[in-house]
Design a protein around this motif. Structure first.
Motif, PDB file in Angstrom:
ATOM      1  N   ILE A 193      15.540 -15.530 -11.955  1.00  0.00           N
ATOM      2  CA  ILE A 193      14.806 -14.271 -11.798  1.00  0.00           C
ATOM      3  C   ILE A 193      13.934 -14.000 -13.020  1.00  0.00           C
ATOM      4  N   TRP A 194      14.506 -14.173 -14.195  1.00  0.00           N
ATOM      5  CA  TRP A 194      13.804 -13.881 -15.446  1.00  0.00           C
ATOM      6  C   TRP A 194      12.558 -14.748 -15.622  1.00  0.00           C
ATOM      7  N   ARG A 195      12.659 -16.025 -15.226  1.00  0.00           N
ATOM      8  CA  ARG A 195      11.550 -16.945 -15.452  1.00  0.00           C
ATOM      9  C   ARG A 195      10.537 -16.981 -14.305  1.00  0.00           C
ATOM     10  N   MET A 196      10.956 -16.695 -13.083  1.00  0.00           N
ATOM     11  CA  MET A 196      10.105 -17.014 -11.937  1.00  0.00           C
ATOM     12  C   MET A 196       9.766 -15.843 -11.017  1.00  0.00           C
ATOM     13  N   VAL A 197      10.413 -14.701 -11.168  1.00  0.00           N
ATOM     14  CA  VAL A 197      10.164 -13.580 -10.251  1.00  0.00           C
ATOM     15  C   VAL A 197       9.511 -12.431 -11.012  1.00  0.00           C
ATOM     16  N   PRO A 198       8.280 -12.074 -10.676  1.00  0.00           N
ATOM     17  CA  PRO A 198       7.621 -10.943 -11.330  1.00  0.00           C
ATOM     18  C   PRO A 198       8.118  -9.614 -10.761  1.00  0.00           C
ATOM     19  N   GLU A 199       7.810  -8.550 -11.455  1.00  0.00           N
ATOM     20  CA  GLU A 199       8.108  -7.227 -10.899  1.00  0.00           C
ATOM     21  C   GLU A 199       7.127  -6.933  -9.774  1.00  0.00           C
ATOM     22  N   THR A 200       7.628  -6.510  -8.619  1.00  0.00           N
ATOM     23  CA  THR A 200       6.776  -6.272  -7.453  1.00  0.00           C
ATOM     24  C   THR A 200       6.773  -4.817  -7.001  1.00  0.00           C
ATOM     25  N   ARG A 201       7.496  -3.955  -7.687  1.00  0.00           N
ATOM     26  CA  ARG A 201       7.558  -2.552  -7.264  1.00  0.00           C
ATOM     27  C   ARG A 201       6.155  -1.961  -7.243  1.00  0.00           C
ATOM     28  N   PRO A 202       5.720  -1.415  -6.111  1.00  0.00           N
ATOM     29  CA  PRO A 202       4.368  -0.838  -6.036  1.00  0.00           C
ATOM     30  C   PRO A 202       4.184   0.294  -7.040  1.00  0.00           C
ATOM     31  N   VAL A 203       3.017   0.330  -7.658  1.00  0.00           N
ATOM     32  CA  VAL A 203       2.692   1.375  -8.621  1.00  0.00           C
ATOM     33  C   VAL A 203       2.091   2.561  -7.875  1.00  0.00           C
ATOM     34  N   LEU A 204       2.650   3.731  -8.088  1.00  0.00           N
ATOM     35  CA  LEU A 204       2.141   4.930  -7.429  1.00  0.00           C
ATOM     36  C   LEU A 204       0.865   5.403  -8.114  1.00  0.00           C
ATOM     37  N   ASP A 205       0.091   6.169  -7.375  1.00  0.00           N
ATOM     38  CA  ASP A 205      -1.123   6.745  -7.953  1.00  0.00           C
ATOM     39  C   ASP A 205      -0.770   7.637  -9.134  1.00  0.00           C
ATOM     40  N   GLU A 206      -1.683   7.701 -10.085  1.00  0.00           N
ATOM     41  CA  GLU A 206      -1.446   8.505 -11.279  1.00  0.00           C
ATOM     42  C   GLU A 206      -1.190   9.963 -10.899  1.00  0.00           C
ATOM     43  N   GLY A 207      -0.163  10.517 -11.487  1.00  0.00           N
ATOM     44  CA  GLY A 207       0.197  11.912 -11.207  1.00  0.00           C
ATOM     45  C   GLY A 207       1.112  12.076 -10.018  1.00  0.00           C
ATOM     46  N   THR A 208       1.426  10.977  -9.319  1.00  0.00           N
ATOM     47  CA  THR A 208       2.319  11.035  -8.165  1.00  0.00           C
ATOM     48  C   THR A 208       3.735  10.666  -8.587  1.00  0.00           C
ATOM     49  N   SER A 209       4.683  11.493  -8.265  1.00  0.00           N
ATOM     50  CA  SER A 209       6.085  11.217  -8.599  1.00  0.00           C
ATOM     51  C   SER A 209       6.797  10.632  -7.389  1.00  0.00           C
ATOM     52  N   ARG A 210       7.842   9.865  -7.656  1.00  0.00           N
ATOM     53  CA  ARG A 210       8.619   9.270  -6.571  1.00  0.00           C
ATOM     54  C   ARG A 210       9.477  10.346  -5.899  1.00  0.00           C
ATOM     55  N   ARG A 211       9.497  10.309  -4.587  1.00  0.00           N
ATOM     56  CA  ARG A 211      10.246  11.308  -3.825  1.00  0.00           C
ATOM     57  C   ARG A 211      11.740  11.031  -3.866  1.00  0.00           C
ATOM     58  N   ALA A 232      12.251  -3.051   6.766  1.00  0.00           N
ATOM     59  CA  ALA A 232      11.099  -3.068   5.855  1.00  0.00           C
ATOM     60  C   ALA A 232       9.917  -2.329   6.475  1.00  0.00           C
ATOM     61  N   ASP A 233       9.736  -2.470   7.799  1.00  0.00           N
ATOM     62  CA  ASP A 233       8.676  -1.731   8.489  1.00  0.00           C
ATOM     63  C   ASP A 233       8.926  -0.229   8.466  1.00  0.00           C
ATOM     64  N   LEU A 234      10.197   0.162   8.541  1.00  0.00           N
ATOM     65  CA  LEU A 234      10.537   1.581   8.571  1.00  0.00           C
ATOM     66  C   LEU A 234      10.450   2.242   7.193  1.00  0.00           C
ATOM     67  N   ALA A 235      10.626   1.462   6.143  1.00  0.00           N
ATOM     68  CA  ALA A 235      10.749   2.034   4.800  1.00  0.00           C
ATOM     69  C   ALA A 235       9.403   2.489   4.247  1.00  0.00           C
ATOM     70  N   PRO A 236       9.315   3.729   3.735  1.00  0.00           N
ATOM     71  CA  PRO A 236       8.114   4.135   2.997  1.00  0.00           C
ATOM     72  C   PRO A 236       7.966   3.272   1.750  1.00  0.00           C
ATOM     73  N   VAL A 237       6.744   3.056   1.322  1.00  0.00           N
ATOM     74  CA  VAL A 237       6.490   2.152   0.205  1.00  0.00           C
ATOM     75  C   VAL A 237       7.242   2.574  -1.048  1.00  0.00           C
ATOM     76  N   ASP A 238       7.241   3.861  -1.347  1.00  0.00           N
ATOM     77  CA  ASP A 238       7.856   4.323  -2.600  1.00  0.00           C
ATOM     78  C   ASP A 238       9.374   4.400  -2.526  1.00  0.00           C
ATOM     79  N   LEU A 239       9.950   4.248  -1.317  1.00  0.00           N
ATOM     80  CA  LEU A 239      11.406   4.332  -1.151  1.00  0.00           C
ATOM     81  C   LEU A 239      11.964   3.073  -0.491  1.00  0.00           C
ATOM     82  N   ARG A 240      11.252   1.985  -0.632  1.00  0.00           N
ATOM     83  CA  ARG A 240      11.640   0.750   0.064  1.00  0.00           C
ATOM     84  C   ARG A 240      13.022   0.256  -0.368  1.00  0.00           C
ATOM     85  N   GLY A 241      13.281   0.246  -1.666  1.00  0.00           N
ATOM     86  CA  GLY A 241      14.578  -0.204  -2.154  1.00  0.00           C
ATOM     87  C   GLY A 241      15.700   0.700  -1.682  1.00  0.00           C
ATOM     88  N   GLY A 242      15.481   2.013  -1.756  1.00  0.00           N
ATOM     89  CA  GLY A 242      16.498   2.959  -1.319  1.00  0.00           C
ATOM     90  C   GLY A 242      16.821   2.825   0.158  1.00  0.00           C
TER      91      GLY A 242
END
Length: 407
Positions: free
Chosen positions: A185-203, A327-337
């Motif tokens: 993971i450390w060597r081969m997997v980048p961070e993929t969490r989508p970046v929210l628009d500036e000023g937008t907080s995670r729900r 994955a289709d059902l999950a909102p982008v900002d709450l995909r992991g949850g």
């Protein structure tokens, strides 16, 4: 019945996905401790069977919490960090469990093993959804499912040999494979969490989930599926024993599950990716129910073997597509949850409800009733899943699939 946007040609999966595939395989190849935990506690630590069972339950309790925490962390601190914490934390917890002497420390270490052990799962599922377009996800999740079963099939055989040398070896090798997975993971997997628009907080997760009727109904259906599925590891061995078959026969029969998955999955994965997802889920649930229903008409090893083969075919279809549907059902900002909640609620509750209902029904009504109830529940799930198809198609059409972003 072709799904929306089904690919005409297979495109290469990204390097980061194959790194996740290797992690799943390595992690399962070293999964020695949990299958032999009760034997280790009773034979090496000289605990009673009841106490050893309680310790094993502590691992299970940690696993239920683990996916919830893993999903929350993957949305808050990132997928990559969550996976690193999970794998390295598992390694440390396994070493602690193997060296613990007091019952209190053994119980605490067991809970931490469960807590750390499944932390990576929602992060992996969310990463796959981040990396791939919806049309590629069924194929990807199917490949991960195959890697898990390939690794587990090898580990269950090799663990018995290693245990004869010494149980401590199991803990150290299991911890070592977790460290190897972390390094990948450390060597081969980048961070993929989508970046929210500036000023937008995670729900917050819970308010969104409670308003998502389709997601809640899908979780409910998956609990029903898990209730059927876990009969294979609770009611089935008891029913076979009642028919005069030894425990060794159960071991051989249930081993067919892994063999069929390892042999069949690579040949059908491409075809499964082209099918309509809700219909594939519905049909898979029905096949699993019917597979267990076969038990009502058999009492020999080959009859039970046929039952296992049938419901394993359904399991292959279900496992390949369920991650893509969530994955289709999950909102982008709450995909992991979403992924963590789906896993912990569905299979966490199913692993409790299934064995309880199955064994109680077996005791009071007999095995035939259990197996016919499984078939009936499979038919109910089939009908309910088909009724959800329009809603799932609508969500799949409107779902977004952001490109991976760097931290």
């Amino acid at each position: 019945m072709t799904s929306i946007g089904a690919p005409r040609e297979r495109s290469p999966l990204p390097r980061a996905f194959w790194a996740l595939w290797v992690c799943q395989l390595v992690n399962r190849l070293g999964s020695f401790v949990q299958p032999f935990l009760v034997l280790y506690l009773t034979q090496d630590r000289h605990l009673s069977a009841g106490t050893a069972g309680a310790v094993a339950a502590a691992v299970g309790a940690g696993s239920v919490v683990s996916q919830l925490v893993g999903g929350w962390l993957s949305d808050r601190i990132g997928r990559r960090r969550t996976m690193l914490i999970g794998f390295l934390g598992t390694a440390a917890a396994l070493i602690l469990l193997g060296s613990a002497r007091s019952l209190a420390m053994i119980a605490v270490a067991a809970f931490v093993v469960g807590l750390m052990g499944d932390l990576f799962r929602p992060a992996v599922q969310a990463t796959v959804a981040d990396l791939l377009q919806p049309r590629e996800r069924v194929r990807a999740y199917g490949l991960l499912f195959w890697a898990i079963n390939l690794g587990f099939s090898v580990s269950t055989v090799s663990a018995g040999v290693l245990a004869s040398i010494g149980y401590n070896l199991l803990f150290w090798i299991n911890a070592g494979t977790s460290v190897v997975a972390a390094l990948v993971i450390w060597r081969m997997v980048p961070e993929t969490r989508p970046v929210l628009d500036e000023g937008t907080s995670r729900r917050a997760l819970l308010p969104v989930v409670l308003r998502d009727t389709t997601f809640l109904l899908m979780v409910l259906l998956q609990i029903g599926y898990a209730t059927i599925y876990f009969q294979g590891y609770s009611t089935l061995p008891l029913a076979m024993a009642a028919d005069g078959l030894p425990s060794s026969t159960y071991g051989l029969v249930i081993a067919l599950n892994g063999v069929v998955i390892v042999v069949v999955q690579p040949f059908v994965n491409r075809r499964l990716a082209t099918l309509d997802r809700p219909k594939l889920l519905a049909g898979s649930m029905l096949i699993v129910g019917v597979g267990f229903g076969v038990g009502a008409a058999v009492d020999s090893w080959w009859g039970y073997g046929l039952s296992v083969v049938v419901w394993t075919v359904g399991e292959i279809g279900f496992a390949a597509v369920i991650g893509a549907v969530f994955a289709d059902l999950a909102p982008v900002d709450l995909r992991g949850g979403y992924m963590g909640l789906a896993g912990s609620m569905s299979f966490g509750l199913g692993s409790v409800i299934g064995p309880l209902l199955g064994t109680i029904t077996l005791e009071h009504a007999g095995p035939t009733t259990v197996w016919l109830a499984c078939a009936a529940l499979g038919l109910i799930l089939f009908t309910a899943q088909l009724s959800l198809a329009p809603s799932l198609h609508a969500r799949a059409t409107t779902s977004t699939s952001p490109q991976p972003t760097s931290p």
